[in-house]
Design a protein around this motif. Structure first.
Motif, mmCIF file in Angstrom:
data_model
loop_
_atom_site.group_PDB
_atom_site.id
_atom_site.type_symbol
_atom_site.label_atom_id
_atom_site.label_comp_id
_atom_site.label_asym_id
_atom_site.label_seq_id
_atom_site.Cartn_x
_atom_site.Cartn_y
_atom_site.Cartn_z
ATOM 1 N N THR A 224 0.994 -1.841 0.391
ATOM 2 C CA THR A 224 0.072 -0.216 -0.051
ATOM 3 C C THR A 224 0.665 1.766 0.013
ATOM 4 O OG1 THR A 224 -1.637 -1.270 0.881
ATOM 5 C CG2 THR A 224 -1.327 1.356 1.222
ATOM 6 N N ILE A 228 1.167 4.089 -2.807
ATOM 7 C CA ILE A 228 0.785 5.798 -2.717
ATOM 8 C C ILE A 228 1.692 6.337 -2.633
ATOM 9 C CG2 ILE A 228 -1.088 5.015 -0.661
ATOM 10 C CD1 ILE A 228 0.327 5.761 0.873
ATOM 11 N N ASN A 249 -6.394 2.338 5.635
ATOM 12 C CA ASN A 249 -6.020 1.473 3.579
ATOM 13 C C ASN A 249 -5.651 -0.028 4.106
ATOM 14 O OD1 ASN A 249 -7.248 3.346 2.061
ATOM 15 N ND2 ASN A 249 -5.762 4.754 3.545
ATOM 16 N N ALA A 258 -4.169 1.963 -5.900
ATOM 17 C CA ALA A 258 -3.938 3.552 -5.609
ATOM 18 C C ALA A 258 -4.121 4.565 -7.128
ATOM 19 C CB ALA A 258 -3.098 4.051 -5.100
ATOM 20 N N VAL A 302 -6.929 4.561 -1.925
ATOM 21 C CA VAL A 302 -6.766 3.388 -2.677
ATOM 22 C C VAL A 302 -7.781 2.452 -2.446
ATOM 23 C CG1 VAL A 302 -5.708 1.297 -1.110
ATOM 24 C CG2 VAL A 302 -4.161 3.680 -0.854
#
Length: 690
Positions: A224, A228, A249, A258, A302
């Motif tokens: 994640t 991002i 998230n 994302a 996300v």
């Protein structure tokens, strides 16, 4: 022989905030249950996504170890008659345990000879035990809220939809909530929903990854973060760091994807905190900043799915965020129409607590308590303190804070500045709410610190005063955080103040609201803060016994307590400390059970060793007490070293507990005076001998 266990609970989407605590609890519970069952293993871990909680136990024994059991029967004299023939007692004992009398033995006990049976109990096989252990584990996983579904009596965070349980490659057909476990799991709900056959943990992790499920929370969080960061770099920016938002998230998705969207640059005219909060709290979007740290008209969202048409997904996020930002702009413009001071009166209509009155009444108390503190800590700023205290809760009545409660204080500062209040007042309004979480930001200014201390002291005394105190893990009013806030604020700014005096003043202001005695509650609140203080100091790296040695003497002045602890910790490292500590412990051991003693009479000092100890004590006392009063604790402890050898000689050459009462009391009085000198810094008897 050993095998690995993989156990998965498949369910509807678990809320993000439930996931990490549930996995931690699942690991701890499983370790306890399996050890209790006598099943050995080499390691235990948990994995999970919103749709599954998974337990992995490495090298789990295939069965319990065999054990021996001794069962005591009737006394020999009852079990056999005079001719040595077994009686009904012996026959009944043997029959009840499925053995013959010949298999029984005689055992000598403190109560005489008894019949007993010693037998070997074979351990149960692990698959059999799992049928009982795994349902128990599932039933004990705690959640802030749980639910029932269908006509089942089971409760869980969300309805359970499938179970996987394999021991080695053997399926364990455990039954939970009307479901029977198999070796089948399921991939991503939308991108790979087909059933997947699993034979081991390695297969489990690999096949789920191929089915767009990243089951390891740490791997998913890292993925994640990469996603991002990449999207922010795509537009020449970087993600504004927010660890809590990142974890949330990562716990919302099984396979993070994302996207970066944009919004109208006119929204950048809103206060920075408003934009960030509007994106994060409702939409869970990340803000993007440029290389100067300024917000860009961009955001990152996300998603749990890789769409066929990313542009359509981006446009959808942009539409949703635009509506949120339009709301925020409206609230901001409406709030600016009313000066902050005009909102104080509105607090009369808001309850702080049904037994504690309105928020307006609380503000009145905060102002009075803040003025009390300012007279002692910052007399030159008392007018600013009173003004900031008076406005401290006014932003709670604004549209913006009612929509985004986390902006309390932040918007108070903003609206105070817009209303023409001095910057020091505006900053204090913001700071008095700090810290907002464990390890969070603390007040930097003396005005902010004073109002923060007043607010927190009032809250602690108010709730303890009506019998509302934390119990177990329940702390609905955040009183532990309030106590830690007081501790950390005082220690950060090195403030010298009396906790008892502060709390006593708070109780006076609350007198008409309390239903318990002030003395009783004051002692209770002091103990509550003291326990938090000990934990905080240990978490900062101080030895727990040194912390106890210092706090057991006094912690009324928190900064003074810290200084004494620093000096003691440094002094503890000196080679001569151990011998001095032993001598002090001998002093404490002999006087701790004594009651009131008459004043020391120098004429009753008979032995040379006690005269020498008294002379040295007088000299040390004259030098050390001024050092203690000046808080020069390092020098004071060094001065106490002079007592080490005289104390040793005294105990070697003088018998304290003589029959003559006046001489005995006089020697005890000398030792008590020495102890009281040490106890001005710390109780060395609390320190462990490592």
């Amino acid at each position: 022989m050993v095998r690995d266990l993989v156990f998965e609970i498949g369910c509807e989407e678990i809320p993000a905030g439930f996931l990490s605590p549930a996995l931690k609890a699942m690991k701890q519970l499983a370790a306890g249950l399996f050890r209790e069952a006598g099943l050995e293993f080499s390691g235990i871990s948990t994995l999970g996504t919103p749709r599954r909680l998974t337990l992995y136990i490495a090298d789990l024994a295939e069965k319990q170890a065999d054990r021996s059991e001794s069962i005591l029967g009737p006394p020999k004299k009852i079990a056999f008659d005079e001719d040595g023939r077994p009686t009904k007692a012996a026959l009944g004992f043997a029959r009840s345990h499925g053995v013959s009398v010949e298999e029984l033995k005689i055992k000598e006990t403190p109560r005489g000879e008894y019949l007993f049976l010693e037998r070997r109990i074979p351990g149960k096989k692990t698959p059999e035990l799992l049928l009982e252990l795994l349902p128990r584990l599932v039933s004990e996983i705690p959640f802030p809220k749980s639910m029932r579904w269908g006509d089942l009596s089971w409760r869980f965070a969300r309805p359970i939809r499938w179970l996987l349980a394999i021991f080695g490659r053997e399926v364990v057909p455990v039954e939970i909530a009307g479901l029977v476990a198999s070796n089948i799991t399921y991939g991503h709900r939308f991108m790979a929903p087909a059933p997947i056959e699993i034979g081991s943990l390695v297969e489990y992790v690999r096949k789920l990854r191929e089915a767009y499920v990243i089951v390891d929370p740490a791997e998913r969080l890292a993925m994640t973060l990469d996603e991002i960061k990449d999207r922010a770099r795509d537009v020449g920016g970087q993600v504004l760091e927010d660890k809590d938002l990142l974890e949330e998230n990562a716990n919302l998705v099984e396979y993070p994807y994302a996207i970066c969207g944009q919004f109208d640059e006119t929204f950048l005219e809103l206060p920075r905190a408003v934009l960030i909060t509007a994106m994060a709290e409702h939409q869970r979007y990340f803000a993007v900043i440029n290389d100067k740290g300024q917000l860009m008209a961009r955001f990152i969202a996300v998603n749990n799915t890789r769409p066929r048409n990313p542009e359509a997904l981006i446009r959808g996020h942009e539409r949703v965020l635009k509506a949120r930002l339009e709301d925020a702009r409206f609230f901001f413009e409406e709030d600016k129409k009313i000066p902050l001071e005009a909102r104080v009166e509105e607090l009369k209509g808001v309850s702080f607590h049904e037994e504690l009155g309105s928020l307006y009444e609380k503000v009145v108390r905060i102002k009075a308590l803040s003025a009390y503190l300012a007279e002692r800590l910052a007399p030159d700023k008392i007018d600013l303190v009173k003004r900031a205290a008076w406005l401290s809760k006014a932003d709670l009545m604004t549209e913006m804070v009612q929509e985004f409660p986390s902006l309390q204080g932040v918007m108070g500062r903003e609206y105070a500045l817009l209303s023409g209040e001095p910057p020091e007042v505006a900053q204090a309004i913001y700071e008095h709410y700090l810290p907002t979480k464990a390890g969070g930001e603390l007040p930097e200014t003396i005005i902010g610190a004073i109002i923060s201390l007043a607010d927190k002291a009032d809250t602690l005394c108010a709730f303890f005063g009506i019998g509302e105190r934390p119990s177990g893990t329940a702390d609905p009013f955040g009183l532990r955080r309030q106590a830690l806030g007081i501790i950390n604020t005082v220690l950060k700014l090195r403030l010298h103040l009396s906790l008892k005096d502060l709390l006593g003043q708070a109780f006076l202001l609350l007198a008409d609201r309390l239903n318990r005695s002030q003395e009783e509650v004051l002692e209770e609140v002091m103990g509550f803060i003291g326990r938090r203080l000990q934990g905080e100091l240990v978490s900062r790296g101080f030895r727990s016994d040194l912390v106890e040695a210092v706090t057991s003497v006094s912690f009324d002045d928190l900064e003074d307590t810290r200084q004494r602890l620093l000096a003691l910790s440094s002094f503890y490292e000196r080679p001569e400390f151990a011998a001095l500590s032993v001598g002090f412990k001998r002093v404490m051991n002999i006087i701790k059970k004594q009651g009131e003693l008459p004043p020391l009479n120098q004429a009753l000092l008979l032995e040379e060793a006690e005269k020498e100890l008294h002379r040295t004590f007088i000299q040390v006392h004259e030098r050390v007490v001024p050092l203690i009063l000046e808080k020069k604790y390092d020098e004071a402890l060094a001065g106490l070293l002079e007592l080490k050898e005289p104390i040793d000689r005294f105990f070697d050459q003088v018998f304290v507990m003589v029959e003559e009462e006046d001489i005995r009391h006089n020697r005890l009085a000398l030792l008590k005076a020495i102890a009281e000198l040490f106890l001005m810094i710390a109780d060395l008897s609390k320190i462990r001998e490592d």
